[in-house]
Enzyme design. Structure first.
Site, mmCIF file in Angstrom:
data_model
loop_
_atom_site.group_PDB
_atom_site.id
_atom_site.type_symbol
_atom_site.label_atom_id
_atom_site.label_comp_id
_atom_site.label_asym_id
_atom_site.label_seq_id
_atom_site.Cartn_x
_atom_site.Cartn_y
_atom_site.Cartn_z
ATOM 1 N N GLY A 31 -14.491 -5.127 -8.865
ATOM 2 C CA GLY A 31 -14.737 -4.136 -7.811
ATOM 3 C C GLY A 31 -14.528 -2.704 -8.287
ATOM 4 O O GLY A 31 -15.383 -1.836 -8.053
ATOM 5 N N LYS B 133 -13.131 -4.925 1.639
ATOM 6 C CA LYS B 133 -14.007 -3.822 1.236
ATOM 7 C C LYS B 133 -15.508 -4.120 1.369
ATOM 8 O O LYS B 133 -16.300 -3.215 1.551
ATOM 9 C CB LYS B 133 -13.691 -3.393 -0.202
ATOM 10 C CG LYS B 133 -12.414 -2.561 -0.308
ATOM 11 C CD LYS B 133 -12.241 -2.037 -1.724
ATOM 12 C CE LYS B 133 -11.119 -1.027 -1.795
ATOM 13 N NZ LYS B 133 -11.078 -0.333 -3.087
ATOM 14 N N SER C 217 0.823 -1.220 0.000
ATOM 15 C CA SER C 217 0.000 0.000 0.000
ATOM 16 C C SER C 217 0.855 1.268 0.000
ATOM 17 O O SER C 217 1.817 1.385 0.766
ATOM 18 C CB SER C 217 -0.920 0.012 1.226
ATOM 19 O OG SER C 217 -1.598 1.245 1.278
ATOM 20 N N TYR D 24 -1.825 2.208 -11.938
ATOM 21 C CA TYR D 24 -0.851 3.297 -11.752
ATOM 22 C C TYR D 24 0.598 2.805 -11.722
ATOM 23 O O TYR D 24 1.515 3.615 -11.657
ATOM 24 C CB TYR D 24 -1.172 4.143 -10.506
ATOM 25 C CG TYR D 24 -1.499 3.358 -9.276
ATOM 26 C CD1 TYR D 24 -2.816 3.046 -8.975
ATOM 27 C CD2 TYR D 24 -0.495 2.914 -8.424
ATOM 28 C CE1 TYR D 24 -3.137 2.304 -7.847
ATOM 29 C CE2 TYR D 24 -0.810 2.179 -7.291
ATOM 30 C CZ TYR D 24 -2.121 1.884 -7.015
ATOM 31 O OH TYR D 24 -2.439 1.146 -5.896
ATOM 32 N N GLY E 57 -14.009 -4.552 -18.017
ATOM 33 C CA GLY E 57 -13.943 -5.249 -16.736
ATOM 34 C C GLY E 57 -15.199 -5.025 -15.917
ATOM 35 O O GLY E 57 -15.881 -3.998 -16.077
ATOM 36 N N GLY F 164 -4.009 5.958 -13.450
ATOM 37 C CA GLY F 164 -4.700 5.695 -12.187
ATOM 38 C C GLY F 164 -4.133 6.419 -10.973
ATOM 39 O O GLY F 164 -4.727 6.345 -9.882
HETATM 40 P P1 NAP Z 1 -11.167 -7.273 -9.494
HETATM 41 O O1 NAP Z 1 -12.330 -7.032 -8.617
HETATM 42 O O2 NAP Z 1 -10.402 -8.533 -9.398
HETATM 43 O O3 NAP Z 1 -11.736 -7.130 -11.018
HETATM 44 C C1 NAP Z 1 -10.911 -7.317 -12.125
HETATM 45 C C2 NAP Z 1 -11.763 -7.364 -13.392
HETATM 46 O O4 NAP Z 1 -10.856 -7.508 -14.494
HETATM 47 C C3 NAP Z 1 -12.726 -8.529 -13.461
HETATM 48 O O5 NAP Z 1 -13.888 -8.143 -14.148
HETATM 49 C C4 NAP Z 1 -11.959 -9.565 -14.292
HETATM 50 O O6 NAP Z 1 -12.773 -10.408 -15.055
HETATM 51 C C5 NAP Z 1 -11.213 -8.671 -15.249
HETATM 52 N N1 NAP Z 1 -10.006 -9.323 -15.754
HETATM 53 C C6 NAP Z 1 -8.983 -9.827 -15.021
HETATM 54 N N2 NAP Z 1 -8.041 -10.339 -15.831
HETATM 55 C C7 NAP Z 1 -8.505 -10.188 -17.102
HETATM 56 C C8 NAP Z 1 -8.005 -10.532 -18.389
HETATM 57 N N3 NAP Z 1 -6.819 -11.138 -18.533
HETATM 58 N N4 NAP Z 1 -8.738 -10.202 -19.464
HETATM 59 C C9 NAP Z 1 -9.922 -9.591 -19.337
HETATM 60 N N5 NAP Z 1 -10.464 -9.234 -18.142
HETATM 61 C C10 NAP Z 1 -9.751 -9.534 -17.054
HETATM 62 O O7 NAP Z 1 -10.081 -6.113 -9.362
HETATM 63 P P2 NAP Z 1 -10.354 -4.576 -9.027
HETATM 64 O O8 NAP Z 1 -10.308 -4.368 -7.568
HETATM 65 O O9 NAP Z 1 -11.575 -4.170 -9.778
HETATM 66 O O10 NAP Z 1 -9.048 -3.867 -9.612
HETATM 67 C C11 NAP Z 1 -8.819 -3.828 -10.993
HETATM 68 C C12 NAP Z 1 -7.658 -2.900 -11.329
HETATM 69 O O11 NAP Z 1 -7.971 -1.564 -10.956
HETATM 70 C C13 NAP Z 1 -6.343 -3.247 -10.633
HETATM 71 O O12 NAP Z 1 -5.305 -3.087 -11.551
HETATM 72 C C14 NAP Z 1 -6.250 -2.209 -9.528
HETATM 73 O O13 NAP Z 1 -4.910 -1.906 -9.172
HETATM 74 C C15 NAP Z 1 -6.910 -1.012 -10.190
HETATM 75 N N6 NAP Z 1 -7.467 -0.053 -9.221
HETATM 76 C C16 NAP Z 1 -6.949 1.220 -9.187
HETATM 77 C C17 NAP Z 1 -7.450 2.133 -8.294
HETATM 78 C C18 NAP Z 1 -6.872 3.528 -8.269
HETATM 79 O O14 NAP Z 1 -7.073 4.252 -7.283
HETATM 80 N N7 NAP Z 1 -6.201 3.959 -9.304
HETATM 81 C C19 NAP Z 1 -8.493 1.787 -7.426
HETATM 82 C C20 NAP Z 1 -9.005 0.491 -7.501
HETATM 83 C C21 NAP Z 1 -8.485 -0.434 -8.402
HETATM 84 P P3 NAP Z 1 -13.508 -11.699 -14.430
HETATM 85 O O15 NAP Z 1 -14.582 -11.127 -13.568
HETATM 86 O O16 NAP Z 1 -13.994 -12.412 -15.619
HETATM 87 O O17 NAP Z 1 -12.455 -12.425 -13.661
#
Ligand code: NAP
Length: 296
Positions: free
Chosen positions: A141, A78, A19, A238, A138, A259
């Site tokens: 979350g 969360k 983090s 990011y 996607g 990000g």
């Molecule tokens: P998550 O809940 O695991 O969701 C990931 C999503 O991406 C799911 O829909 C998953 O599909 C899809 N996915 C994963 N691998 C894939 C692939 N190879 N091809 C196509 N789709 C794929 O994760 P999250 O918490 O939403 O986080 C996602 C990203 O956002 C991370 O990189 C995280 O670091 C970033 N993030 C950034 C911030 C910020 O403040 N900048 C905040 C939150 C998150 P399935 O459902 O089919 O598995």
């Protein structure tokens, strides 16, 4: 300086070592104090708390007992935190996840500042959002905060692209009883090439391209050629900075947002809630950029 009166803030997660929140929050606390005189100093420290899922209830009871003032929440807590809270904001309820908890008289209140964080860089563009179309890659979350943000902006169309039809359908249904009126259209990835032509805002919420897989990207290069020139391409990732996705967007003249600003702005919104005063967003941004070796 830690004193006998220092109040605790922190982040809970498991793991939590990665983090960047302690870095940016403690930098902000220090900067706030540098602007104050000795009598008005704020006496807070922000710490990482690695808490296993099975220890969450005990840990939160312990936080109450030792007078923790507030905390951030990251994976995997969360959603699991929600039953432990006395109040949950409408936006957190709509997103279905809490990323910020603060103290209230009757216990803990939870909210979600990811939506504010996501929206902050978009709001710097003076667009008529009601005419615009969002395509969101996607359905996990982070996509929930992005959909809530797009709904708050009032986008004309919100399209969500995913790999699993079942998950997409569950995602769509989950908004039906939401406090935020959200109308999304769902698509499998095969539809992306036709969708991308009408996207004004293309958001990657998948981890594709995230460190260490920095050569990956979620959209084929050829498909990118169909993106309109003035479109905004937003990657929630990011690290690395920039991602391949962001580089491709820049090469094609799109407006690119990474990000990092979302991370900074969601943190700033949380710190303001805890401290009840405005916080130095520039210091928070700079602390992260320096840590990540990014030049301005
Ligand atoms: P998550 O809940 O695991 O969701 C990931 C999503 O991406 C799911 O829909 C998953 O599909 C899809 N996915 C994963 N691998 C894939 C692939 N190879 N091809 C196509 N789709 C794929 O994760 P999250 O918490 O939403 O986080 C996602 C990203 O956002 C991370 O990189 C995280 O670091 C970033 N993030 C950034 C911030 C910020 O403040 N900048 C905040 C939150 C998150 P399935 O459902 O089919 O598995």
């Amino acid at each position: 300086m830690i004193t006998g009166k220092t109040k605790l803030l922190g982040v809970i997660g498991y793991p939590v070592e990665h983090s960047l929140s302690p870095l940016m929050h403690n930098a902000a606390i220090k900067a706030i104090n540098n602007q104050k005189n000795q009598q008005n100093l704020i006496d807070y420290v922000y710490l990482p708390f690695p808490i296993k899922p099975e220890d969450l209830t005990t840990a939160i009871a312990g936080f109450s007992a030792i007078g923790v003032q507030g905390f951030s929440i990251t994976i995997p807590h969360k959603q699991a935190i929600i039953p432990l809270l006395s109040e949950v904001s409408d936006i957190a309820e709509a997103v279905g996840a809490v990323n910020t908890v603060y103290k209230i008289d009757k216990g803990w209140a939870g909210t979600n500042t990811d939506v504010t964080g996501f929206l902050a860089p978009l709001k710097t563009y003076n667009w008529d959002w009601h005419q615009k179309v969002a395509v969101i890659l996607g359905n996990g979350g982070a996509a929930r905060a992005v959909v809530a943000g797009c709904a708050e902006l009032g986008l004309a169309e919100i399209h969500v692209v995913g790999r699993s039809e079942d998950k997409l359908r569950a995602f769509q249904q989950s908004w039906l009883n939401s406090p935020l009126p959200v109308n999304i259209t769902i698509h499998k990835w095969d539809n992306l090439s036709s969708l991308i032509t009408k996207a004004d805002l293309l958001v990657n919420t998948t981890p594709v391209g995230m460190y260490p897989n920095i050569q990956e990207y979620p959209v084929d290069e050829a498909m990118f050629d169909n993106l309109s020139r003035g479109a905004i391409v937003y990657d929630l990732i990011y690290i690395p900075n920039p991602t391949k996705f962001i580089q491709q967007a820049q090469e094609r003249g799109a407006i690119a947002i990474d990000g990092l600003e979302m991370l900074v702005q969601q943190g700033a919104a949380a710190l303001e809630l805890w401290l009840k005063e405005s916080v130095p967003v520039d210091v928070m941004r700079r602390s992260l950029r320096e840590h990540l070796g990014l030049t301005d």
